[in-house]
Design an enzyme around this catalytic site. Structure first.
Site, PDB file in Angstrom:
ATOM      1  N   GLU A 129       0.957  -1.172  -0.206  1.00 30.73           N
ATOM      2  CA  GLU A 129       0.033  -0.117   0.082  1.00 30.73           C
ATOM      3  C   GLU A 129       0.967   1.608  -0.178  1.00 30.73           C
ATOM      4  OE1 GLU A 129      -3.493  -0.801   2.308  1.00 30.73           O
ATOM      5  OE2 GLU A 129      -4.175   1.385   1.363  1.00 30.73           O
ATOM      6  N   ASP A 130       2.132   1.853   0.746  1.00 31.53           N
ATOM      7  CA  ASP A 130       2.672   2.003   0.765  1.00 31.53           C
ATOM      8  C   ASP A 130       4.020   2.793   0.288  1.00 31.53           C
ATOM      9  OD1 ASP A 130       0.636   3.137   2.829  1.00 31.53           O
ATOM     10  OD2 ASP A 130       1.713   2.523   4.680  1.00 31.53           O
TER      11      ASP A 130
END
Ligand code: MN
Length: 485
Positions: free
Chosen positions: A75-76
């Site tokens: 996600e990051d």
């Protein structure tokens, strides 16, 4: 927090394990999050480390700890799930994927509450370990909540209190549940929290500790005489629990807090009963407060002996007596089940679906097969049904609103005349589905269940309660015909 702390904590539970994968996961995560910082200025990797550490504390297995270290990567960062699968295998990648999906569920207030819960259960049905990682992740986010803007802080705290904490309770991970609740309590009701904390830490602590210490010394000497190895601890600080009790029963802090509570952990079940005998010979028990949850465990699998005695200075004193295994299962819940499975000593008194999970685990060597089996065998024929307030009940598939009503409370079952399922009128014999929201319509004057219900209900619980009620009302009728002397 360092990776060495995590590895040594992990090795404490599994001394022979090869921890290379944990080290590699750390190096990978460090590279992936290299220039990222958390809102409080800390390097991002600290969040991954803290998440993994909580998991080792609840005795999670290797794949879960590795996935904990990697959980925010897809996600990051610029690395993808495919990179994780290539380096750490499919099992770890599946866990990380589960977390990533779960993080997309946004809390939209109480009206969307059951929808969020439903999605959580769906994720759990895939692999229960996903939820453990999510708990650990959430716990660290809560501990660093101060650096977020107020609005976001309140949203996260509310969501945790309403969704995560109850699920932790359902899974029996009580220690985590209490930690989550106390942090949320502090953010949502800062005034009340401060007041209680002051009372707890300042006003009463010294007096309280003295009393506990004296009791410990007396009991400890007797246990030594009887040659029973023991560990006595006092209550875990849980301010939110005290707060709820004060609200519910409208009682003062002192009334709740002055009930002294101690936990005695001994080696075997025989020792538990011996210890009970010793306590009762020291202090007079209150017979209405004795519970044998070893012979008859609670529905969630909880086991222990509970007794309340008139202790020193005749003050009420509650003892919980249990073995180490029971103690850890009460603290770590489902995570401990995995641990004890690995050690080859699985106890038999678990909630129905946990028993199923353990049985499948025993018969299946391959982890992927195991997960597939669970999905079909356990969650396939269990449904989760919600009350309008958001409480969750775990029922066998095919259960009816009558089963549900008796699970909630005997009175609700006995007084049921109809039901609303997902806000629509339903009949009492309608089969319920996973995720249904059920409200029972009651008629307070109704005397009791109808005999026909015995043909409709699916659960033993409901059947037994109906039979019992029919029997009682029959006795009442007979009594009417017996002339009074
Ligand atoms: Mn995270």
């Amino acid at each position: 927090m360092t990776i060495n702390q995590i590895i040594s904590q992990f090795k404490e539970n599994r001394p022979k394990a090869d921890t290379t994968m944990i080290q590699l996961a750390f190096e990978f995560a460090q590279k992936a999050h290299a220039d990222q910082k958390r809102k409080n200025g800390e390097p991002y990797i600290q969040h991954s480390l803290h998440t993994a550490f909580v998991l080792t504390q609840i005795k999670a297995d290797l794949e879960t700890v590795v996935a904990g270290l990697l959980h925010d990567i897809p996600e990051d960062t610029e690395y993808t799930l495919a990179d994780i699968e290539k380096n750490f295998g499919e099992e770890v990648a599946d866990l990380v994927e589960g977390i990533t999906k779960l993080s997309k569920i946004k809390y939209r207030g109480i009206e969307r509450y059951s929808e969020s819960l439903r999605k959580m259960f769906l994720a759990m049905a895939k692999d229960l370990r996903v939820i453990l990682i999510k708990f650990a992740d959430r716990l660290h986010n809560l501990r660093t909540l101060e650096s977020l803007p107020l609005e976001k802080r309140l949203r996260i705290a509310k969501e945790t209190l309403e969704i995560y904490a109850p699920i932790a309770g359902l899974l029996g991970v009580f220690r985590l549940k209490w930690q989550l609740e106390d942090i949320c309590f502090k953010h949502l009701y800062p005034e009340e929290y401060k007041k209680l904390e002051y009372k707890y830490e300042v006003e009463k602590k010294y007096e309280h500790n003295q009393y506990i210490q004296k009791t410990k010394n007396i009991l400890g000497a007797k246990l030594k005489e009887a040659k029973i190895p023991f560990q006595i601890t006092s209550r875990f600080k849980h301010l939110y629990g005290i707060y709820l009790k004060m609200q519910k029963k409208d009682r003062k802090f002192a009334e709740i807090y002055d009930v002294f509570a101690m936990r005695v952990v001994v080696p075997s079940i025989a020792d538990c009963y011996k210890t009970l005998g010793i306590i009762h010979s020291l202090w007079r028990p209150n017979p209405s407060r004795f519970k044998d949850y070893i012979a008859v465990p609670k529905p969630n699998g909880y086991r222990a002996l509970h007794t309340t005695v008139y202790g020193l200075e005749s003050k009420s004193c509650e003892f919980q007596i249990r073995t180490k295994e029971m103690d850890e299962q009460a603290k770590f819940g489902i995570a401990a089940h995995w641990y004890y499975k690995a050690k080859g000593s699985v106890s038999i008194n678990q909630p129905g679906w946990v028993k199923e999970v353990l049985k499948i685990q025993k018969d299946t060597e391959d982890t992927l097969d195991f997960i597939k089996q669970i999905k079909f065998d356990v969650f396939h024929d269990r449904i989760f049904v919600f009350t309008p307030k958001g409480d969750v009940f775990d029922l066998p598939k095919g259960s009816t609103p009558i089963d549900f009503a008796y699970y909630v409370h005997s009175d609700i079952g006995n007084q049921a005349v109809g039901a609303m399922v997902n806000d629509k009128i339903a009949t009492l014999d309608q089969g319920l589905k996973n995720g249904d929201l059920v409200e029972i319509i009651r008629e307070k004057k109704r005397k009791g269940p109808s005999r026909d219900w015995l043909k409709i209900v699916k659960t033993a619980t409901a059947r037994n309660k109906i039979k019992q009620n029919l029997r009682n009302s029959m006795l009442d009728n007979i009594k009417k015909f017996i002339p009074k002397i």
